[in-house]
Design a protein around this motif. Structure first.
Motif, PDB file in Angstrom:
ATOM      1  N   LYS A 730     -80.980 -18.617  43.242  1.00  0.00           N
ATOM      2  CA  LYS A 730     -80.019 -19.424  42.487  1.00  0.00           C
ATOM      3  C   LYS A 730     -79.004 -20.082  43.420  1.00  0.00           C
ATOM      4  N   ASP A 731     -78.508 -19.328  44.400  1.00  0.00           N
ATOM      5  CA  ASP A 731     -77.462 -19.849  45.270  1.00  0.00           C
ATOM      6  C   ASP A 731     -77.979 -20.956  46.186  1.00  0.00           C
ATOM      7  N   ILE A 732     -79.166 -20.757  46.761  1.00  0.00           N
ATOM      8  CA  ILE A 732     -79.721 -21.788  47.644  1.00  0.00           C
ATOM      9  C   ILE A 732     -80.130 -23.009  46.833  1.00  0.00           C
ATOM     10  N   SER A 733     -80.641 -22.810  45.623  1.00  0.00           N
ATOM     11  CA  SER A 733     -80.983 -23.954  44.768  1.00  0.00           C
ATOM     12  C   SER A 733     -79.750 -24.801  44.490  1.00  0.00           C
ATOM     13  N   ARG A 734     -78.624 -24.127  44.261  1.00  0.00           N
ATOM     14  CA  ARG A 734     -77.378 -24.858  44.024  1.00  0.00           C
ATOM     15  C   ARG A 734     -76.974 -25.651  45.262  1.00  0.00           C
ATOM     16  N   GLU A 735     -77.144 -25.062  46.436  1.00  0.00           N
ATOM     17  CA  GLU A 735     -76.777 -25.767  47.669  1.00  0.00           C
ATOM     18  C   GLU A 735     -77.715 -26.934  47.944  1.00  0.00           C
ATOM     19  N   ILE A 736     -79.001 -26.799  47.601  1.00  0.00           N
ATOM     20  CA  ILE A 736     -79.941 -27.923  47.770  1.00  0.00           C
ATOM     21  C   ILE A 736     -79.517 -29.093  46.890  1.00  0.00           C
ATOM     22  N   ALA A 737     -79.102 -28.787  45.652  1.00  0.00           N
ATOM     23  CA  ALA A 737     -78.626 -29.842  44.754  1.00  0.00           C
ATOM     24  C   ALA A 737     -77.407 -30.547  45.345  1.00  0.00           C
ATOM     25  N   LYS A 738     -76.517 -29.775  45.991  1.00  0.00           N
ATOM     26  CA  LYS A 738     -75.340 -30.370  46.614  1.00  0.00           C
ATOM     27  C   LYS A 738     -75.743 -31.259  47.797  1.00  0.00           C
ATOM     28  N   LEU A 739     -76.741 -30.823  48.563  1.00  0.00           N
ATOM     29  CA  LEU A 739     -77.201 -31.631  49.697  1.00  0.00           C
ATOM     30  C   LEU A 739     -77.742 -32.975  49.225  1.00  0.00           C
ATOM     31  N   ARG A 740     -78.435 -32.981  48.079  1.00  0.00           N
ATOM     32  CA  ARG A 740     -78.928 -34.247  47.532  1.00  0.00           C
ATOM     33  C   ARG A 740     -77.771 -35.148  47.121  1.00  0.00           C
ATOM     34  N   GLU A 741     -76.774 -34.552  46.455  1.00  0.00           N
ATOM     35  CA  GLU A 741     -75.672 -35.341  45.913  1.00  0.00           C
ATOM     36  C   GLU A 741     -74.802 -35.946  47.015  1.00  0.00           C
ATOM     37  N   ASP A 742     -74.519 -35.190  48.072  1.00  0.00           N
ATOM     38  CA  ASP A 742     -73.610 -35.711  49.100  1.00  0.00           C
ATOM     39  C   ASP A 742     -74.326 -36.475  50.215  1.00  0.00           C
ATOM     40  N   GLY A 743     -75.652 -36.622  50.126  1.00  0.00           N
ATOM     41  CA  GLY A 743     -76.391 -37.431  51.101  1.00  0.00           C
ATOM     42  C   GLY A 743     -76.835 -36.691  52.343  1.00  0.00           C
ATOM     43  N   THR A 744     -76.502 -35.394  52.460  1.00  0.00           N
ATOM     44  CA  THR A 744     -76.900 -34.632  53.650  1.00  0.00           C
ATOM     45  C   THR A 744     -78.414 -34.531  53.755  1.00  0.00           C
ATOM     46  N   LEU A 745     -79.103 -34.318  52.648  1.00  0.00           N
ATOM     47  CA  LEU A 745     -80.553 -34.196  52.675  1.00  0.00           C
ATOM     48  C   LEU A 745     -81.201 -35.490  53.167  1.00  0.00           C
ATOM     49  N   LYS A 746     -80.650 -36.620  52.772  1.00  0.00           N
ATOM     50  CA  LYS A 746     -81.192 -37.903  53.219  1.00  0.00           C
ATOM     51  C   LYS A 746     -81.003 -38.078  54.729  1.00  0.00           C
ATOM     52  N   LEU A 747     -79.862 -37.604  55.234  1.00  0.00           N
ATOM     53  CA  LEU A 747     -79.625 -37.692  56.683  1.00  0.00           C
ATOM     54  C   LEU A 747     -80.607 -36.814  57.455  1.00  0.00           C
ATOM     55  N   LEU A 748     -80.913 -35.631  56.924  1.00  0.00           N
ATOM     56  CA  LEU A 748     -81.888 -34.763  57.586  1.00  0.00           C
ATOM     57  C   LEU A 748     -83.281 -35.392  57.562  1.00  0.00           C
TER      58      LEU A 748
END
Length: 830
Positions: A730-748
């Motif tokens: 649950k906790d990591i899923s929440r952090e993945i959602a945050k990475l999508r929202e703030d653009g960090t996942l796109k940068l990676l």
């Protein structure tokens, strides 16, 4: 002696004159009262009822009816309460019953009231529209649910535990809270029932279960008697501490009235809700009188019971007939009055809500920290002034929480660490190493890993509010399914890698939310060897028709220009210029000027036809260039797939490659080599793989002629794996959602994919074969063009004939020259 009798009669007559009640012919109306007379609440309600009867008839001494009270003691027992109701109806033949105070079932009580046609005004249960004779001296549970929801939302809590008294009544409050919490994205993580007859050991067992749950905000909805046994055990177990927040429903808040020090001490720091009754002059005087007689405060139910008696007495006087329950019910529902509690009426079969006070138990007493009203929500104060309520301040005053803390408790536990180092499995020796590249160092006996998946995993762990340490456990041989077996058998705690979410895997492990795009894609290389591909967008008939209309429109424009009297060019000189002008319209590069407006009109229509044809030609040619290689594969060509992946080529059959030959490839270099060779030369015409792998390939070979020509959402993307029930999911899923929202996942992604790549949408489930354009699709355009040209030609011809006809011709025609001679003359002039 006679004189004495005479004086006595005069004295009696004097008092009768002063008090009309002593001599009037009153009608007694029997009203039943069913209360728990062994409880302070029952006694206070009964005292309030008697005071209300006395006050009402003192003011309305001329009324012909009088309420005669018949009180029954239920002793807090349901069966005795039911028996008391039946006795009052069958033996006493009462016209109305106030009570019972004890819940005996809304359906049962409602059916009794409807059958006997006697209004029953109860203090417990829920309102049911199918039982019109059952009324309630209580507020609607929906208002209480809204107030609790507003409080939870104001503290930004997202999870609560609901602890309630288990009974056949069910929890109306729970149903309302569930609906409201859903709208506010608040979750009731657990519902904990406790039996009304539960012993201390049973209560402790329930509390141990609550302690094992990470949610720390607890809503309690139970009777004061059960709550007085609950909270001492809560305090003994250390749960009345600063980590917890306890919220009490309205009926549970009556535990504040307890006189036992052990009970009072056990619930310090809790928040409770109590119905708000605005201060009025009458309430002030009655409270003063009450305080002179009793040591305890006047309960809100006693206030409502007082107003109920006034409304009932007024209704009885209007009806006048004791046994007419239907008329009496009708009058009760119509009656409105200014009571102790403000505006009082039972129109909705419940008391009108004025809102709630929010009470904080502190210093072995209580303190009002806020109010809730339907119109204003939570406010700090409510001050009545001239019968109007003024609202001051948003939010509440500072609350003293359990343990004497002034810090707002969190809705869940925030451990500083998980308490152990996790063993995370990782595969080594993978050829598709951009996602996970793990290397085991024999000297240090440590496994190190890099890659896109590793960066996402570490970024999520660093963002968690607690520390998570882990060691990588390398596995050289075996598939991800083998590693999942090890997680299931508790040999390792999780898996870090490019693992795809599959239904069969979910039976053994838990996945986080996906951190990649979904589905399978088709990778192809654009074919650049077909030198005649530029002719394919249009079929032969359309090419011929276009050429014919090019010549036809050129001739029409030439003829119109030749017939124009202002044209300076001879017909033989102008035909070459006109045809050159018409051909240049294809490229929108014409520079020659036309003299006639009619020829300009023909040129305008032709330009529209050419523009539409060029746009359609360009789009079709682009599609042909994109999917030509894909077409070859889907018609029996060679299709490659990710060797060693979970689908092993089977999933290729779910795409458009039915009947195609399939070959596995094990690296990006093999992908590029196979697509470059093509299916006819030992390679592949297309390669099917998961979209993340294709994105990585296109980033690595961004300078090549490769493209993804289709995608299908038949897989669920990559995710991290943990053992069943792990809180990290649950906790990591929440952090993945945050990475999508703030653009960090796109940068990676950009870091590892080398370039930004627009993935096809998930609904692009198939590639449509682009069709060659035919003349049938543009028949309307050519008809319009032909009609426009013919019309312009004939109009130009008419203008020419009209210009050549002069008066001499007309005179000669009228003078007798024959028709054929005139026509020959005109043709010669033309």
């Amino acid at each position: 002696m006679p004189a004495m009798n005479t004086n006595l009669c005069i004295l009696i007559l004097f008092f009768c004159t002063l008090n009309h009640r002593l001599c009037a012919d009153f009608v007694d109306v029997d009203v039943g009262i069913v209360l728990d007379m062994e409880s302070w609440l029952g006694k206070s309600i009964h005292s309030s009822i008697m005071m209300a009867i006395s006050d009402f008839y003192a003011r309305n001494h001329s009324y012909k009816t009088r309420i005669a009270v018949h009180t029954k003691d239920s002793k807090g027992d349901r069966l005795q309460a039911l028996s008391a109701v039946l006795d009052l109806l069958n033996l006493v033949k009462v016209s109305t019953i106030i009570g019972p105070q004890t819940y005996i079932g809304s359906e049962l009580l409602g059916s009794i009231a409807d059958t006997s046609k006697v209004p029953i005004i109860s203090f417990a249960g829920k309102s049911l529209t199918e039982y019109p004779y059952l009324l309630h001296i209580k507020e609607d549970e929906g208002s209480l649910a809204k107030s609790i929801c507003a409080l939870v939302e104001s503290y930004k809590w997202r999870g609560v535990i609901y602890m309630y008294e288990e009974s056949d009544q069910g929890s109306e409050l729970l149903q309302n809270l569930f609906e409201l919490f859903q709208d506010k994205n608040i979750q009731i993580t657990y519902r904990i029932p406790i039996s009304a007859s539960a012993k201390n050991d049973q209560i402790i067992k329930v509390l141990h279960k609550v302690m094992s749950i990470h949610t720390m905000v607890i809503i309690v909805d139970m009777s004061p008697s059960l709550a007085s046994r609950l909270f001492p055990n809560v305090k003994r177990l250390g749960m009345m501490s600063k980590e917890y927040a306890w919220i009490l429903s309205q009926k549970t808040t009556d535990v504040f009235l307890s006189t036992k020090f052990e009970v009072i001490e056990s619930f310090q720091g809790v928040l409770g809700f109590r119905s708000y009754v605005p201060t009025t002059r009458r309430l002030h005087y009655l409270t003063n009188t009450w305080n002179k007689k009793f040591s305890r405060k006047l309960h809100v139910l006693a206030i409502w019971a007082y107003d109920t008696i006034w409304a009932l007495a007024e209704s009885i006087e209007k009806v006048g007939v004791q046994q007419n329950g239907t008329l009496l019910l009708h009058e009760i529902l119509k009656t409105k009055l200014k009571g102790l509690s403000g505006e009082f009426r039972l129109t909705e079969r419940n008391v009108i809500s004025n809102g709630f006070e929010i009470i904080n138990a502190v210093d072995h007493g209580e303190r009002k920290v806020g109010y809730w009203t339907l119109s204003k929500g939570i406010t700090r104060t409510l001050l009545p002034l001239n019968d109007a309520v003024l609202h001051y301040g948003i939010g509440m005053e500072d609350v003293v929480w359990p343990g004497g803390s002034t810090t707002i408790p969190s809705d869940s536990t925030k451990p500083t660490s998980l308490g152990k180092k996790l063993r995370i499995g990782v595969r080594t020796g993978l050829t598709f190493s951009s996602f996970v590249h793990a290397v085991y160092d024999n000297q240090s006996e440590v496994t190190n890993a890099t890659g896109f998946c590793v960066d996402v995993f570490n970024t999520c762990l660093q963002a968690l509010p607690y520390e998570v340490t882990y060691e990588l456990v390398p596995y050289m041989n075996g598939s991800y399914d083998k590693l999942i077996e090890k997680v299931f058998n508790k040999e390792i705690d999780g898996i870090l890698g490019d693992t795809t979410i599959l239904a069969k895997r979910l039976e053994f492990v838990d996945f986080t939310t996906t951190f990649t795009d979904l589905g399978l894609g088709t990778l192809a290389k654009t074919n650049t060897k077909d030198m005649w591909i530029f002719l394919k967008p249009l079929n032969a008939n359309l090419w011929l028709t276009f050429t014919a209309f090019l010549i036809f429109n050129g001739l029409v424009i030439w003829a119109i220009e030749a017939m124009d009297q202002e044209s300076k060019n001879s017909p033989s000189q102008g035909i070459g210029t006109i045809f050159w002008l018409v051909i240049l319209t294809i490229f929108s590069a014409q520079k020659e000027k036309l003299v006639s407006n009619l020829s300009r009109f023909v040129m305008f229509v032709w330009l529209i036809v050419v523009l539409i044809l060029i746009s359609s030609y360009t789009a079709t040619l682009t599609s042909l260039l994109t999917v030509e290689q894909f077409e070859i594969a889907s018609k029996g060509g060679i299709v490659g797939f990710h060797g060693g992946s979970f689908f092993g080529g089977v999933m290729v059959n779910n795409t458009n490659f039915t009947g195609s030959n399939q070959r596995p490839y094990y690296s990006y270099e093999k992908y590029a080599d196979a697509l470059t060779k093509g299916g006819k030369h030992g390679g592949a015409d297309a390669i099917v793989d998961e979209v993340p792998y294709i994105k990585m390939f296109l980033g690595k070979y961004s300078n090549g002629d490769y493209t993804m020509v289709s995608s299908e959402p038949v897989t669920s993307g990559f995710a991290f794996i943990f053992s069943k029930g792990s809180p990290l999911v649950k906790d990591i899923s929440r952090e993945i959602a945050k990475l999508r929202e703030d653009g960090t996942l796109k940068l990676l992604e950009k870091k590892w994919f080398d370039t930004e790549f627009s993935v096809l949408p998930e609904d692009s489930s198939s590639t449509i074969q682009p069709k060659t354009l035919s003349v049938e699709r543009f028949g309307g355009l050519f008809v319009i063009s032909a009609a426009s040209s013919c019309l312009a030609f004939f109009v130009s011809l008419i203008y020419l004939i009209r210009a050549k006809m002069n008066i001499l011709i007309i005179v000669s025609l009228l003078g007798g020259r024959n028709l054929m001679s005139t026509v020959r003359y005109l043709l010669h002039e033309i």
